[in-house]
Design a protein around this motif. Structure first.
Motif, PDB file in Angstrom:
ATOM      1  N   MET A 198       0.843  -1.186   0.000  1.00 58.05           N
ATOM      2  CA  MET A 198       0.000   0.000   0.000  1.00 58.05           C
ATOM      3  C   MET A 198       0.883   1.243   0.000  1.00 58.05           C
ATOM      4  SD  MET A 198      -3.243   0.362  -0.125  1.00 58.05           S
ATOM      5  CE  MET A 198      -4.727   0.037   0.701  1.00 58.05           C
ATOM      6  N   ASN A 199       0.504   2.236  -0.750  1.00 57.76           N
ATOM      7  CA  ASN A 199       1.250   3.485  -0.838  1.00 57.76           C
ATOM      8  C   ASN A 199       0.585   4.554   0.024  1.00 57.76           C
ATOM      9  OD1 ASN A 199       3.628   4.150  -1.966  1.00 57.76           O
ATOM     10  ND2 ASN A 199       2.828   4.625  -3.999  1.00 57.76           N
ATOM     11  N   LEU A 245      -2.754  28.664  15.405  1.00 56.13           N
ATOM     12  CA  LEU A 245      -1.600  29.533  15.636  1.00 56.13           C
ATOM     13  C   LEU A 245      -0.550  29.271  14.559  1.00 56.13           C
ATOM     14  CD1 LEU A 245      -1.158  29.210  19.516  1.00 56.13           C
ATOM     15  CD2 LEU A 245      -2.127  31.141  18.241  1.00 56.13           C
ATOM     16  N   ASN A 246       0.267  30.272  14.248  1.00 53.44           N
ATOM     17  CA  ASN A 246       1.273  30.058  13.195  1.00 53.44           C
ATOM     18  C   ASN A 246       2.399  29.132  13.640  1.00 53.44           C
ATOM     19  OD1 ASN A 246       2.643  31.795  14.848  1.00 53.44           O
ATOM     20  ND2 ASN A 246       3.012  33.372  13.315  1.00 53.44           N
ATOM     21  N   THR A 247       2.487  28.822  14.932  1.00 49.81           N
ATOM     22  CA  THR A 247       3.498  27.877  15.431  1.00 49.81           C
ATOM     23  C   THR A 247       2.981  26.436  15.432  1.00 49.81           C
ATOM     24  OG1 THR A 247       2.758  28.366  17.673  1.00 49.81           O
ATOM     25  CG2 THR A 247       4.716  29.552  16.879  1.00 49.81           C
ATOM     26  N   THR A 248       1.694  26.258  15.201  1.00 43.29           N
ATOM     27  CA  THR A 248       1.080  24.928  15.179  1.00 43.29           C
ATOM     28  C   THR A 248       1.094  24.386  13.755  1.00 43.29           C
ATOM     29  OG1 THR A 248      -0.399  25.523  17.007  1.00 43.29           O
ATOM     30  CG2 THR A 248      -1.075  23.661  15.631  1.00 43.29           C
ATOM     31  N   PHE A 249       1.321  23.070  13.641  1.00 44.59           N
ATOM     32  CA  PHE A 249       1.156  22.450  12.324  1.00 44.59           C
ATOM     33  C   PHE A 249       0.468  21.102  12.460  1.00 44.59           C
ATOM     34  CE2 PHE A 249       5.381  21.133  13.665  1.00 44.59           C
ATOM     35  CZ  PHE A 249       5.522  19.828  13.220  1.00 44.59           C
ATOM     36  N   HIS A 250      -0.217  20.714  11.387  1.00 47.15           N
ATOM     37  CA  HIS A 250      -1.027  19.496  11.349  1.00 47.15           C
ATOM     38  C   HIS A 250      -0.565  18.637  10.174  1.00 47.15           C
ATOM     39  CE1 HIS A 250      -3.791  21.692  14.007  1.00 47.15           C
ATOM     40  NE2 HIS A 250      -3.628  22.701  13.170  1.00 47.15           N
ATOM     41  N   LEU A 251      -0.499  17.341  10.410  1.00 49.88           N
ATOM     42  CA  LEU A 251      -0.113  16.405   9.358  1.00 49.88           C
ATOM     43  C   LEU A 251      -1.238  15.411   9.112  1.00 49.88           C
ATOM     44  CD1 LEU A 251       3.545  15.561  10.461  1.00 49.88           C
ATOM     45  CD2 LEU A 251       2.808  17.206   8.709  1.00 49.88           C
ATOM     46  N   GLY A 252      -1.361  15.009   7.857  1.00 49.85           N
ATOM     47  CA  GLY A 252      -2.326  13.980   7.490  1.00 49.85           C
ATOM     48  C   GLY A 252      -1.632  12.901   6.692  1.00 49.85           C
ATOM     49  N   ILE A 253      -2.016  11.650   6.943  1.00 51.25           N
ATOM     50  CA  ILE A 253      -1.495  10.538   6.146  1.00 51.25           C
ATOM     51  C   ILE A 253      -2.648  10.010   5.295  1.00 51.25           C
ATOM     52  CG2 ILE A 253      -1.816   8.799   7.988  1.00 51.25           C
ATOM     53  CD1 ILE A 253       0.859   7.509   6.887  1.00 51.25           C
ATOM     54  N   TYR A 254      -2.348   9.821   4.019  1.00 46.53           N
ATOM     55  CA  TYR A 254      -3.352   9.449   3.031  1.00 46.53           C
ATOM     56  C   TYR A 254      -3.082   8.061   2.470  1.00 46.53           C
ATOM     57  CZ  TYR A 254      -4.638  14.386   2.917  1.00 46.53           C
ATOM     58  OH  TYR A 254      -5.054  15.646   3.251  1.00 46.53           O
ATOM     59  N   SER A 255      -4.165   7.339   2.264  1.00 50.99           N
ATOM     60  CA  SER A 255      -4.129   6.077   1.535  1.00 50.99           C
ATOM     61  C   SER A 255      -4.966   6.284   0.287  1.00 50.99           C
ATOM     62  CB  SER A 255      -4.726   4.952   2.385  1.00 50.99           C
ATOM     63  OG  SER A 255      -4.859   3.774   1.621  1.00 50.99           O
ATOM     64  N   GLU A 256      -4.311   6.290  -0.869  1.00 52.71           N
ATOM     65  CA  GLU A 256      -5.011   6.496  -2.143  1.00 52.71           C
ATOM     66  C   GLU A 256      -5.957   7.702  -2.082  1.00 52.71           C
ATOM     67  OE1 GLU A 256      -6.769   2.772  -3.259  1.00 52.71           O
ATOM     68  OE2 GLU A 256      -4.881   1.700  -2.934  1.00 52.71           O
ATOM     69  N   ASN A 257      -5.421   8.839  -1.701  1.00 53.73           N
ATOM     70  CA  ASN A 257      -6.150  10.121  -1.625  1.00 53.73           C
ATOM     71  C   ASN A 257      -7.213  10.197  -0.536  1.00 53.73           C
ATOM     72  OD1 ASN A 257      -4.658  11.300  -3.728  1.00 53.73           O
ATOM     73  ND2 ASN A 257      -5.931  10.224  -5.224  1.00 53.73           N
ATOM     74  N   LEU A 272       0.786   3.039  10.415  1.00 53.02           N
ATOM     75  CA  LEU A 272       0.583   4.399   9.914  1.00 53.02           C
ATOM     76  C   LEU A 272       0.809   5.446  10.996  1.00 53.02           C
ATOM     77  CD1 LEU A 272      -2.535   3.904   7.629  1.00 53.02           C
ATOM     78  CD2 LEU A 272      -0.117   3.640   7.101  1.00 53.02           C
ATOM     79  N   GLY A 273       0.421   5.141  12.228  1.00 54.84           N
ATOM     80  CA  GLY A 273       0.657   6.062  13.327  1.00 54.84           C
ATOM     81  C   GLY A 273       2.133   6.334  13.516  1.00 54.84           C
ATOM     82  N   GLN A 274       2.920   5.277  13.451  1.00 53.32           N
ATOM     83  CA  GLN A 274       4.370   5.445  13.591  1.00 53.32           C
ATOM     84  C   GLN A 274       4.946   6.244  12.419  1.00 53.32           C
ATOM     85  OE1 GLN A 274       6.566   1.907  14.481  1.00 53.32           O
ATOM     86  NE2 GLN A 274       8.506   2.985  14.514  1.00 53.32           N
ATOM     87  N   LEU A 275       4.451   6.007  11.215  1.00 54.80           N
ATOM     88  CA  LEU A 275       4.932   6.753  10.041  1.00 54.80           C
ATOM     89  C   LEU A 275       4.690   8.253  10.186  1.00 54.80           C
ATOM     90  CD1 LEU A 275       3.796   4.634   6.937  1.00 54.80           C
ATOM     91  CD2 LEU A 275       6.141   5.156   7.631  1.00 54.80           C
TER      92      LEU A 275
END
Length: 146
Positions: free
Chosen positions: A1-2, A37-49, A87-90
């Motif tokens: 899976m990508n 806030l500009n110091t906060t960032f959010h990440l998302g992991i996607y499986s096939e969009n 995926l959580g670890q990635l």
């Protein structure tokens, strides 16, 4: 899976925060102080969009930690049907690497009791005493030196 990992908006995190962390609660319960806030960032992991996991990083100091440059991990969640695939670890490792580039010394979180083993496997340690978050459950402060 990508899988791909991208920076996302706070609003996009609700698609995963709500079913995993705030199931049965209103969408407003997914909004965290400091999300935008500009110091906060959010990440998302996607499986096939499809967005299947999220985590957020807040510039926030924990008094039990002595390192000056700290970030708090919040809203770490992977959709139930995608849990157990690493995926959580990635996504967490991706975020930690971004923090290292910013010279952040330590990361910490308020870990739910059921997530303790996940965090221990990724190098986090419990500090302090367990505490209760109303309507959510027992939590432990955990940290990791980067």
């Amino acid at each position: 899976m990508n899988y791909t990992i991208n920076q996302i908006t706070s609003t996009e995190t609700y698609l995963v925060r709500q079913p995993v962390l705030r199931s049965g609660k209103p969408i407003e319960s997914c909004i965290f102080d400091g999300d935008d806030l500009n110091t906060t960032f959010h990440l998302g992991i996607y499986s096939e969009n499809k967005l299947v996991g999220v985590c957020s990083f807040f510039k926030n100091n924990q008094p039990l930690i002595t390192e000056t440059f700290q970030y708090q991990l919040r809203g770490m969640a992977v959709l139930n049907e995608y849990q157990g695939l690493g995926l959580g670890q990635l996504i967490l490792t991706y975020g930690e690497n971004l923090l290292k580039k910013r010279n952040i010394q330590t990361i910490w979180c308020n870990a739910r009791e059921k997530a303790i083993e996940f965090y221990k496997k990724t190098g986090y340690h419990i500090i302090g005493e367990p505490f209760l978050i109303k309507d959510i459950g027992l939590h432990y402060i955990m940290n990791k030196i980067l």
